[in-house]
Design an enzyme around this catalytic site. Sequence first.
Site, mmCIF file in Angstrom:
data_model
loop_
_atom_site.group_PDB
_atom_site.id
_atom_site.type_symbol
_atom_site.label_atom_id
_atom_site.label_comp_id
_atom_site.label_asym_id
_atom_site.label_seq_id
_atom_site.Cartn_x
_atom_site.Cartn_y
_atom_site.Cartn_z
ATOM 1 N N SER A 97 0.793 -1.285 0.033
ATOM 2 C CA SER A 97 -0.049 0.063 -0.012
ATOM 3 C C SER A 97 1.051 1.262 0.053
ATOM 4 O O SER A 97 1.810 1.418 -1.033
ATOM 5 C CB SER A 97 -1.053 -0.306 1.122
ATOM 6 O OG SER A 97 -2.083 0.621 0.982
ATOM 7 N N ASP A 226 -9.803 -5.451 -4.205
ATOM 8 C CA ASP A 226 -9.161 -4.494 -3.208
ATOM 9 C C ASP A 226 -10.080 -3.058 -3.309
ATOM 10 O O ASP A 226 -10.097 -2.550 -4.496
ATOM 11 C CB ASP A 226 -7.594 -4.270 -3.863
ATOM 12 C CG ASP A 226 -7.109 -3.383 -2.767
ATOM 13 O OD1 ASP A 226 -7.573 -2.525 -1.979
ATOM 14 O OD2 ASP A 226 -5.832 -3.460 -2.729
ATOM 15 N N HIS A 255 -7.609 -5.867 0.345
ATOM 16 C CA HIS A 255 -6.370 -5.133 0.575
ATOM 17 C C HIS A 255 -5.436 -5.747 1.544
ATOM 18 O O HIS A 255 -4.271 -5.354 1.351
ATOM 19 C CB HIS A 255 -6.947 -3.758 0.850
ATOM 20 C CG HIS A 255 -5.552 -2.620 0.765
ATOM 21 N ND1 HIS A 255 -5.023 -2.462 -0.098
ATOM 22 C CD2 HIS A 255 -5.103 -1.799 1.701
ATOM 23 C CE1 HIS A 255 -3.956 -1.374 0.076
ATOM 24 N NE2 HIS A 255 -4.100 -1.221 1.390
#
Length: 275
Positions: A97, A226, A255
């Site tokens: 991320s 996601d 995610h």
Amino acid sequence: MATITTTDGTHIFYKDWGSKDAQPIIFSHGWPLSADVWDAQMVFFANQGFRTIAHDRRSHGRSDQVWHNNTMDQYGDDLAELIEQLDLHDVILVGHSTGGGEVTRYVGRHGTGRVAKIALIGAVPPLMLKTEANPDGLPLDVFDGIRKGTNANRSQFFKDLTIPFYGYNREGAVISEGIREEFWRQGMMGGLKGQLDSIRAFSESDFHQDLKAFDKPTLVLHGDDDQIVPIGASALSTVKIVKHAVLKVYEGGDHGLTQTHQDRFNADLLDFINA
């Protein structure tokens, strides 16, 4: 606690597990978490014979909470100082991320002289924000909403965020209250100012030029469900820039797949490292 001190005087906390003589893997965490989110991976890969390192980004976890310099450029520079102060070479960089943005900006600013391989997991590059040139991105009001929720009542916001983060709002999902509580704990360790600044850093930083500097084997791994970093504006765009990258998509993946698909992810990352 182990820390380095950066050139601007910020103390960055890090964990360093496994043999100091082994090839190092550095894990960069997502927002608003800390190095603790990588504990399972650090144990797994240390047991596989690697040196595993994870740090708390400035203003997150146990690192100093600073008012200024909570930017993607600084995150990349902090990573560079960690690598240089520990005198690491042949490093495998793994970023999830926002951590994927940190790794990417590090490569763009500092090159790959100390790097062996790169893995971007559910990562934010090349650009999350929707613009005329990036129509698949998310509109600014999405990130304004994250800022508003974090500023108004971040404790509740972090609890609520775990539902889409881990795909717990999908049919058949098995909700882990332990994972949700751990996300909240790590998020609440960080400083509000730095976390607010980091929202701009991960959403508005443009990584197109940084990705063009990638010249090492690269894994781009993403879930196609996601809900935090949609795959179209991220992984699918990244592999068009990093031509030699290997794309691995988890069908229905969320995610937080490093935790929800922990064993599969660890095996896939190990396969990539050993390839």
